[in-house]
Write a protein that holds these residues in place. Structure first.
Motif, PDB file in Angstrom:
ATOM      1  N   ILE A 275       0.845  -1.196   0.000  1.00  0.00           N
ATOM      2  CA  ILE A 275       0.000   0.000   0.000  1.00  0.00           C
ATOM      3  C   ILE A 275       0.881   1.248   0.000  1.00  0.00           C
ATOM      4  O   ILE A 275       1.815   1.357   0.807  1.00  0.00           O
ATOM      5  CB  ILE A 275      -0.932   0.023   1.231  1.00  0.00           C
ATOM      6  CG1 ILE A 275      -1.895  -1.166   1.202  1.00  0.00           C
ATOM      7  CG2 ILE A 275      -1.724   1.328   1.284  1.00  0.00           C
ATOM      8  CD1 ILE A 275      -2.756  -1.277   2.438  1.00  0.00           C
ATOM      9  N   ARG A 276       0.578   2.169  -0.891  1.00  0.00           N
ATOM     10  CA  ARG A 276       1.280   3.459  -0.952  1.00  0.00           C
ATOM     11  C   ARG A 276       0.240   4.578  -1.056  1.00  0.00           C
ATOM     12  O   ARG A 276      -0.855   4.385  -1.595  1.00  0.00           O
ATOM     13  CB  ARG A 276       2.203   3.515  -2.179  1.00  0.00           C
ATOM     14  CG  ARG A 276       3.180   2.352  -2.286  1.00  0.00           C
ATOM     15  CD  ARG A 276       4.354   2.534  -1.365  1.00  0.00           C
ATOM     16  NE  ARG A 276       5.213   1.359  -1.345  1.00  0.00           N
ATOM     17  CZ  ARG A 276       6.539   1.401  -1.252  1.00  0.00           C
ATOM     18  NH1 ARG A 276       7.152   2.572  -1.168  1.00  0.00           N
ATOM     19  NH2 ARG A 276       7.242   0.295  -1.201  1.00  0.00           N
ATOM     20  N   TYR A 277       0.627   5.767  -0.567  1.00  0.00           N
ATOM     21  CA  TYR A 277      -0.245   6.929  -0.620  1.00  0.00           C
ATOM     22  C   TYR A 277       0.448   8.064  -1.366  1.00  0.00           C
ATOM     23  O   TYR A 277       1.649   8.303  -1.170  1.00  0.00           O
ATOM     24  CB  TYR A 277      -0.612   7.392   0.794  1.00  0.00           C
ATOM     25  CG  TYR A 277      -1.441   6.373   1.549  1.00  0.00           C
ATOM     26  CD1 TYR A 277      -2.819   6.305   1.368  1.00  0.00           C
ATOM     27  CD2 TYR A 277      -0.847   5.470   2.421  1.00  0.00           C
ATOM     28  CE1 TYR A 277      -3.587   5.376   2.047  1.00  0.00           C
ATOM     29  CE2 TYR A 277      -1.602   4.527   3.100  1.00  0.00           C
ATOM     30  CZ  TYR A 277      -2.966   4.485   2.912  1.00  0.00           C
ATOM     31  OH  TYR A 277      -3.720   3.550   3.574  1.00  0.00           O
ATOM     32  N   TYR A 278      -0.323   8.746  -2.212  1.00  0.00           N
ATOM     33  CA  TYR A 278       0.233   9.842  -3.017  1.00  0.00           C
ATOM     34  C   TYR A 278      -0.656  11.068  -2.909  1.00  0.00           C
ATOM     35  O   TYR A 278      -1.894  10.974  -3.023  1.00  0.00           O
ATOM     36  CB  TYR A 278       0.343   9.422  -4.485  1.00  0.00           C
ATOM     37  CG  TYR A 278       1.337   8.312  -4.715  1.00  0.00           C
ATOM     38  CD1 TYR A 278       2.679   8.591  -4.972  1.00  0.00           C
ATOM     39  CD2 TYR A 278       0.944   6.980  -4.646  1.00  0.00           C
ATOM     40  CE1 TYR A 278       3.600   7.566  -5.166  1.00  0.00           C
ATOM     41  CE2 TYR A 278       1.851   5.956  -4.838  1.00  0.00           C
ATOM     42  CZ  TYR A 278       3.170   6.256  -5.086  1.00  0.00           C
ATOM     43  OH  TYR A 278       4.075   5.229  -5.277  1.00  0.00           O
ATOM     44  N   LEU A 279      -0.017  12.214  -2.679  1.00  0.00           N
ATOM     45  CA  LEU A 279      -0.677  13.505  -2.798  1.00  0.00           C
ATOM     46  C   LEU A 279      -0.354  14.016  -4.193  1.00  0.00           C
ATOM     47  O   LEU A 279       0.821  14.157  -4.554  1.00  0.00           O
ATOM     48  CB  LEU A 279      -0.169  14.466  -1.732  1.00  0.00           C
ATOM     49  CG  LEU A 279      -0.778  15.865  -1.743  1.00  0.00           C
ATOM     50  CD1 LEU A 279      -2.271  15.814  -1.439  1.00  0.00           C
ATOM     51  CD2 LEU A 279      -0.064  16.778  -0.761  1.00  0.00           C
ATOM     52  N   LYS A 280      -1.399  14.279  -4.994  1.00  0.00           N
ATOM     53  CA  LYS A 280      -1.180  14.621  -6.401  1.00  0.00           C
ATOM     54  C   LYS A 280      -1.789  15.974  -6.743  1.00  0.00           C
ATOM     55  O   LYS A 280      -2.952  16.244  -6.427  1.00  0.00           O
ATOM     56  CB  LYS A 280      -1.807  13.553  -7.312  1.00  0.00           C
ATOM     57  CG  LYS A 280      -1.181  12.179  -7.184  1.00  0.00           C
ATOM     58  CD  LYS A 280      -1.838  11.181  -8.131  1.00  0.00           C
ATOM     59  CE  LYS A 280      -1.153   9.821  -8.054  1.00  0.00           C
ATOM     60  NZ  LYS A 280      -1.798   8.839  -8.979  1.00  0.00           N
ATOM     61  N   LEU A 281      -0.994  16.805  -7.391  1.00  0.00           N
ATOM     62  CA  LEU A 281      -1.510  18.007  -8.030  1.00  0.00           C
ATOM     63  C   LEU A 281      -1.963  17.614  -9.425  1.00  0.00           C
ATOM     64  O   LEU A 281      -1.192  17.014 -10.184  1.00  0.00           O
ATOM     65  CB  LEU A 281      -0.423  19.084  -8.100  1.00  0.00           C
ATOM     66  CG  LEU A 281      -0.780  20.327  -8.919  1.00  0.00           C
ATOM     67  CD1 LEU A 281      -1.922  21.109  -8.265  1.00  0.00           C
ATOM     68  CD2 LEU A 281       0.452  21.219  -9.103  1.00  0.00           C
ATOM     69  N   ILE A 282      -3.208  17.946  -9.759  1.00  0.00           N
ATOM     70  CA  ILE A 282      -3.757  17.566 -11.061  1.00  0.00           C
ATOM     71  C   ILE A 282      -4.205  18.826 -11.788  1.00  0.00           C
ATOM     72  O   ILE A 282      -5.017  19.606 -11.273  1.00  0.00           O
ATOM     73  CB  ILE A 282      -4.940  16.594 -10.898  1.00  0.00           C
ATOM     74  CG1 ILE A 282      -4.466  15.316 -10.191  1.00  0.00           C
ATOM     75  CG2 ILE A 282      -5.556  16.260 -12.251  1.00  0.00           C
ATOM     76  CD1 ILE A 282      -5.569  14.350  -9.855  1.00  0.00           C
ATOM     77  N   ILE A 283      -3.664  19.027 -12.981  1.00  0.00           N
ATOM     78  CA  ILE A 283      -4.044  20.160 -13.830  1.00  0.00           C
ATOM     79  C   ILE A 283      -4.735  19.589 -15.062  1.00  0.00           C
ATOM     80  O   ILE A 283      -4.148  18.797 -15.801  1.00  0.00           O
ATOM     81  CB  ILE A 283      -2.810  21.004 -14.200  1.00  0.00           C
ATOM     82  CG1 ILE A 283      -2.128  21.513 -12.923  1.00  0.00           C
ATOM     83  CG2 ILE A 283      -3.216  22.164 -15.094  1.00  0.00           C
ATOM     84  CD1 ILE A 283      -0.841  22.271 -13.176  1.00  0.00           C
ATOM     85  N   ASP A 284      -5.991  19.966 -15.236  1.00  0.00           N
ATOM     86  CA  ASP A 284      -6.863  19.356 -16.233  1.00  0.00           C
ATOM     87  C   ASP A 284      -7.194  20.362 -17.330  1.00  0.00           C
ATOM     88  O   ASP A 284      -8.051  21.237 -17.143  1.00  0.00           O
ATOM     89  CB  ASP A 284      -8.140  18.872 -15.538  1.00  0.00           C
ATOM     90  CG  ASP A 284      -9.138  18.280 -16.502  1.00  0.00           C
ATOM     91  OD1 ASP A 284      -8.756  17.938 -17.635  1.00  0.00           O
ATOM     92  OD2 ASP A 284     -10.326  18.168 -16.123  1.00  0.00           O
TER      93      ASP A 284
END
Length: 370
Positions: A275-284
Motif C-alpha cells: 500500500i502506498r499513498y500519493y498527494l497529487k496536483l492535477i491540472i486538467d
C-alpha cells in the motif's frame, strides 16, 4: 435432534482491535431451544492474506479467462472448548439453554495490519464450529482487526519535506502549445490518520486553454500473484481550486487534507499486498488532452513524529493556556476504515453459517483536527 437458537462469538475487547502479540479472549455462546447431540464445539483462529483476480485473454473462440492468485498463512490454530477435544469420547449432549465457553489465544508477533481490498485482503477471524454427528455442522464467524505498528520516528524520510515539478505541452492539429507547469510541495512526508496534510502548489498555464486545478489524496494498492501484479487506485479525498486561465500563473496555499482512518503504508509483514499513498496536483486542460499529474508519495503510520506532537502541544498551549500537560498529547482513538465494509463470506459458508459476515477493519486515528 436439537434446535439452535443462536451461536455467537463475543470478544472481551469490545472494539475488536489488537496488536500483534496480544491475547484475544472472549466467549463462544451457544443458545439451544432443546438438547443437542454433538461431538464437540471448537474454535479456529486464522490469520491469512489472499490475492485473487481474473483477466480475459485471446479473442473469438480462443477467448478464455486466466485467474491469478497468491496466499499467505500467518496462523491457523484449533481450540476445543467442549466435548471430544477436551475429554475424549465420541458424543456429548448439551442441554437446552444458553451456554458460554471462554477462550483465549495469543497472537504471534510480526503480523501485517488488517486490510480489505478489491483484489485481496489480510484477514483475521475466529470461526466457531458445532461438530454434529450425521448432520450439517453449525458455524459462526467473527472477524477482528490487527494493527502492525509503523513508527514514523524510525523512518528518516518521514520528517523530510519534498517538492515535485513536472510539465507538458498540448498538441492540437500538429501544433504544439506552450507548456503547463505544475509544482507541489509538502514540509514533511510522515503523518498519522487524523493529521492534516498542508501543501503548497503552483501552476503556470502557457497554453490557449483554461485548466482546472485540484489536489487528490490517492491510495495505490499493488496485489502480487505468483506470475503477475495488479494495481488498484482509490481516491481518498479531493480538493478543487480555481481554474487557471490561459497565460496565468497561480499560487495555491493554505488548504489541507485531513487523513481519515486508513491502513498504514507498506502493509509491513505482508509479501503479497503493498500500500502506498500519493498527494497529487492535477491540472486538467479543457478539451481533449491528458491531465498533468504531479505526485508526491507520503507515508501514513500509526505512531506520529515527535516534531508533530511538539507542534500540537505548542498550538494547544496558544489556544488553551490553562490546558493541563496531560492532555497535550491526545491518545489515539480507533475508528473504522473510511473504505467501508466487506462481505467476508467464504466458499463453503451457507445457511449453517452465522455471525459477523460484513466486516470493516479498525485503524488508529488521532483527533488533531480540532
Amino acid at each position: 435432534m436439537g434446535k439452535l437458537r443462536g451461536f455467537q462469538i463475543g470478544l472481551d475487547n469490545l472494539q475488536g482491535l489488537f496488536w500483534a502479540g496480544q491475547t484475544v479472549s472472549g466467549r463462544a455462546v451457544v443458545d439451544l431451544e432443546s438438547e443437542m447431540k454433538m461431538r464437540e464445539i471448537r474454535l479456529t483462529f486464522e490469520g491469512k492474506a489472499n490475492v485473487r483476480w481474473s483477466e480475459s485473454r485471446g479473442s473469438g473462440k480462443n477467448r478464455h479467462t486466466v485467474t491469478y492468485r497468491a496466499s499467505e498463512c500467518y496462523f491457523n490454530t484449533e481450540l476445543a472448548v467442549f466435548g471430544k477435544g477436551l475429554s475424549g469420547g465420541d458424543e456429548y449432549t448439551l442441554p437446552p439453554g444458553q451456554h458460554a465457553f471462554p477462550f483465549s489465544f495469543v497472537l504471534p508477533p510480526n503480523l501485517p495490519s488488517s486490510f480489505e481490498g478489491n483484489h485481496g485482503y489480510v484477514r483475521y477471524i475466529v470461526k466457531g464450529t458445532i461438530d454434529r454427528p450425521w448432520r450439517f455442522d453449525d458455524h459462526t464467524v467473527l472477524a477482528f482487526s490487527v494493527l502492525s505498528p509503523l513508527d514514523l520516528n524510525q523512518l528518516p524520510l518521514a520528517s523530510q519535506g519534498a517538492e515535485a515539478t513536472d510539465s507538458k505541452n498540448l498538441c492540437c492539429l500538429c501544433c504544439k502549445s506552450g507548456p503547463i507547469v505544475g509544482t507541489i510541495k509538502v514540509h514533511r512526508l510522515g503523518y498519522v490518520p487524523g493529521e492534516s496534510v498542508y501543501f503548497e502548489a503552483s501552476a503556470q498555464n502557457m497554453t490557449g486553454r483554461e485548466c482546472g486545478m485540484s489536489a487528490n489524496l490517492e491510495m495505490v494498492t499493488v496485489f502480487h500473484a505468483r506470475s503477475k501484479s495488479r494495481s488498484s487506485v482509490q481516491t481518498i479525498n479531493s480538493i478543487q481550486h480555481q481554474n487557471l486561465n490561459p497565460g496565468d500563473t497561480n499560487v495555491w496555499s493554505g488548504d489541507r487534507i485531513i487523513l481519515p482512518p486508513l491502513p498504514p503504508s507498506y502493509l509491513t509483514h505482508c509479501n503479497i499486498i503493498d500500500i502506498r499513498y500519493y498527494l497529487k496536483l492535477i491540472i486538467d486542460p479543457s478539451g481533449p488532452a491528458f491531465d498533468l499529474v504531479v505526485p508526491i508519495e507520503i507515508i501514513i503510520g500509526t505512531v506520529p513524529l515527535h516534531s508533530a506532537v511538539q507542534q500540537y502541544h505548542q498550538t494547544l498551549s496558544s489556544v488553551r493556556p490553562s490546558a493541563p500537560p496531560e492532555i497535550a498529547m491526545p491518545a489515539p482513538s480507533y475508528n473504522e476504515s473510511i473504505l467501508g465494509p466487506t462481505n467476508i463470506t467464504e466458499e463453503g459458508d451457507g445457511e449453517h453459517t452465522q455471525g459477523q459476515l460484513n466486516f470493516t477493519p479498525t485503524y488508529t486515528y488521532y483527533n488533531w483536527s480540532k
